[in-house]
Design a protein around this motif. Sequence first.
Motif, mmCIF file in Angstrom:
data_model
loop_
_atom_site.group_PDB
_atom_site.id
_atom_site.type_symbol
_atom_site.label_atom_id
_atom_site.label_comp_id
_atom_site.label_asym_id
_atom_site.label_seq_id
_atom_site.Cartn_x
_atom_site.Cartn_y
_atom_site.Cartn_z
ATOM 1 N N TYR A 176 -27.013 85.516 11.935
ATOM 2 C CA TYR A 176 -27.498 84.404 11.126
ATOM 3 C C TYR A 176 -26.451 84.206 10.029
ATOM 4 C CZ TYR A 176 -32.277 84.757 13.021
ATOM 5 O OH TYR A 176 -33.382 84.763 13.822
ATOM 6 N N VAL A 177 -25.945 82.984 9.871
ATOM 7 C CA VAL A 177 -24.898 82.719 8.884
ATOM 8 C C VAL A 177 -25.341 81.619 7.928
ATOM 9 C CG1 VAL A 177 -23.084 83.460 10.478
ATOM 10 C CG2 VAL A 177 -23.676 81.037 10.351
ATOM 11 N N LYS A 178 -24.771 81.630 6.744
ATOM 12 C CA LYS A 178 -25.099 80.610 5.748
ATOM 13 C C LYS A 178 -24.497 79.267 6.131
ATOM 14 C CE LYS A 178 -24.834 79.457 0.865
ATOM 15 N NZ LYS A 178 -24.555 79.942 -0.485
ATOM 16 N N ASP A 179 -23.218 79.266 6.504
ATOM 17 C CA ASP A 179 -22.486 78.029 6.753
ATOM 18 C C ASP A 179 -21.743 78.163 8.077
ATOM 19 O OD1 ASP A 179 -20.057 76.322 6.762
ATOM 20 O OD2 ASP A 179 -20.778 75.697 4.795
ATOM 21 N N LEU A 180 -22.191 77.445 9.092
ATOM 22 C CA LEU A 180 -21.604 77.556 10.418
ATOM 23 C C LEU A 180 -20.122 77.218 10.412
ATOM 24 C CD1 LEU A 180 -22.008 78.158 13.418
ATOM 25 C CD2 LEU A 180 -22.656 75.748 13.729
ATOM 26 N N VAL A 205 -28.380 79.407 9.031
ATOM 27 C CA VAL A 205 -29.698 79.433 8.390
ATOM 28 C C VAL A 205 -29.635 78.975 6.942
ATOM 29 C CG1 VAL A 205 -30.642 81.209 9.916
ATOM 30 C CG2 VAL A 205 -29.528 81.899 7.776
ATOM 31 N N GLY A 206 -28.440 78.693 6.446
ATOM 32 C CA GLY A 206 -28.304 78.226 5.068
ATOM 33 C C GLY A 206 -28.690 79.298 4.081
ATOM 34 N N ASP A 207 -29.363 78.877 3.023
ATOM 35 C CA ASP A 207 -29.825 79.820 2.015
ATOM 36 C C ASP A 207 -31.155 80.398 2.461
ATOM 37 O OD1 ASP A 207 -27.701 79.583 0.161
ATOM 38 O OD2 ASP A 207 -28.487 77.627 -0.428
ATOM 39 N N ALA A 208 -31.081 81.451 3.267
ATOM 40 C CA ALA A 208 -32.261 82.092 3.846
ATOM 41 C C ALA A 208 -33.169 82.628 2.750
ATOM 42 C CB ALA A 208 -31.820 83.209 4.779
ATOM 43 N N PRO A 209 -34.479 82.787 2.950
ATOM 44 C CA PRO A 209 -35.149 82.482 4.196
ATOM 45 C C PRO A 209 -35.372 80.995 4.429
ATOM 46 C CG PRO A 209 -36.733 83.385 2.683
ATOM 47 C CD PRO A 209 -35.378 83.409 2.001
ATOM 48 N N GLY A 210 -35.524 80.184 3.419
ATOM 49 C CA GLY A 210 -35.615 78.736 3.575
ATOM 50 C C GLY A 210 -36.551 78.300 4.681
ATOM 51 N N PRO A 211 -36.192 77.201 5.365
ATOM 52 C CA PRO A 211 -37.080 76.632 6.363
ATOM 53 C C PRO A 211 -37.204 77.477 7.627
ATOM 54 C CG PRO A 211 -35.011 75.439 6.316
ATOM 55 C CD PRO A 211 -34.992 76.405 5.171
ATOM 56 N N ARG A 254 -29.678 86.033 6.384
ATOM 57 C CA ARG A 254 -28.304 86.081 6.862
ATOM 58 C C ARG A 254 -27.996 87.503 7.303
ATOM 59 N NH1 ARG A 254 -27.819 82.790 2.349
ATOM 60 N NH2 ARG A 254 -26.850 84.431 1.133
ATOM 61 N N GLY A 255 -27.150 87.620 8.294
ATOM 62 C CA GLY A 255 -26.761 88.930 8.808
ATOM 63 C C GLY A 255 -27.116 89.068 10.273
ATOM 64 N N LEU A 256 -27.265 90.289 10.702
ATOM 65 C CA LEU A 256 -27.512 90.570 12.109
ATOM 66 C C LEU A 256 -28.874 90.047 12.553
ATOM 67 C CD1 LEU A 256 -26.510 92.024 14.688
ATOM 68 C CD2 LEU A 256 -27.778 94.021 13.887
ATOM 69 N N TYR A 257 -28.890 89.317 13.671
ATOM 70 C CA TYR A 257 -30.136 88.851 14.287
ATOM 71 C C TYR A 257 -30.501 89.829 15.393
ATOM 72 C CZ TYR A 257 -33.063 85.702 17.185
ATOM 73 O OH TYR A 257 -34.034 85.133 17.959
ATOM 74 N N HIS A 258 -29.632 89.964 16.407
ATOM 75 C CA HIS A 258 -29.871 90.965 17.441
ATOM 76 C C HIS A 258 -28.579 91.302 18.169
ATOM 77 C CE1 HIS A 258 -30.433 87.425 20.252
ATOM 78 N NE2 HIS A 258 -29.733 88.215 21.042
ATOM 79 N N ILE A 259 -28.627 92.409 18.902
ATOM 80 C CA ILE A 259 -27.530 92.780 19.780
ATOM 81 C C ILE A 259 -28.004 92.638 21.219
ATOM 82 C CG2 ILE A 259 -26.452 94.330 18.111
ATOM 83 C CD1 ILE A 259 -27.616 96.690 19.779
ATOM 84 N N GLY A 260 -27.073 92.353 22.122
ATOM 85 C CA GLY A 260 -27.384 92.251 23.542
ATOM 86 C C GLY A 260 -26.679 93.354 24.300
ATOM 87 N N ILE A 261 -27.440 94.103 25.087
ATOM 88 C CA ILE A 261 -26.890 95.210 25.862
ATOM 89 C C ILE A 261 -27.107 94.933 27.340
ATOM 90 C CG2 ILE A 261 -27.034 97.685 26.353
ATOM 91 C CD1 ILE A 261 -28.145 98.008 23.456
#
Length: 148
Positions: free
Chosen positions: A12-16, A57-63, A69-76
């Motif tokens: 999740y990032v603030k600014d894509l 996600v902008g200024d999380a948590p927001g909408p 912001r940060g890690l959402y998930h990892i895929g294995i």
Amino acid sequence: MKAQYLGHVVFYVKDLQRSLAFYRDLLGFKEVGRIFHGQAAALTSGRTHHELLLIQVGDAPGPLQGRRRGLYHIGIKVGDSLDELRQAKRELEEAGISIDGMSDHTVSQSLYLRDPDGNEVELYVDADEAIWKNNPEAVVSPIKPLRL
């Protein structure tokens, strides 16, 4: 089941655009497509359909309630077939692990669960690689429910 390799990371990032300037423009990942009305971008080094997904996600948590912001998930990656994913699901259920969701991503099929600390983990198998090699944007196809 046996993990084959860490396949991808989702942030999740603030600014894509700022994140794309870093991962795409500076580090050299190739952007393969956008989802979520352009608010997320999938990137690859060329090894697989995507190794990185960035979700603004902008200024999380927001909408986007509950997101930060940060890690959402990892895929294995845990196999090469739906039978191996079914077996992984059985092993998880036998171990008392709840499955939070199951998805068909066109280029892969996935189970979602939480590790003991609550981090989201995606266990997946890839579909035929010709799907994404012939059409890199297949990685951002609409997500469909998966029934195993």
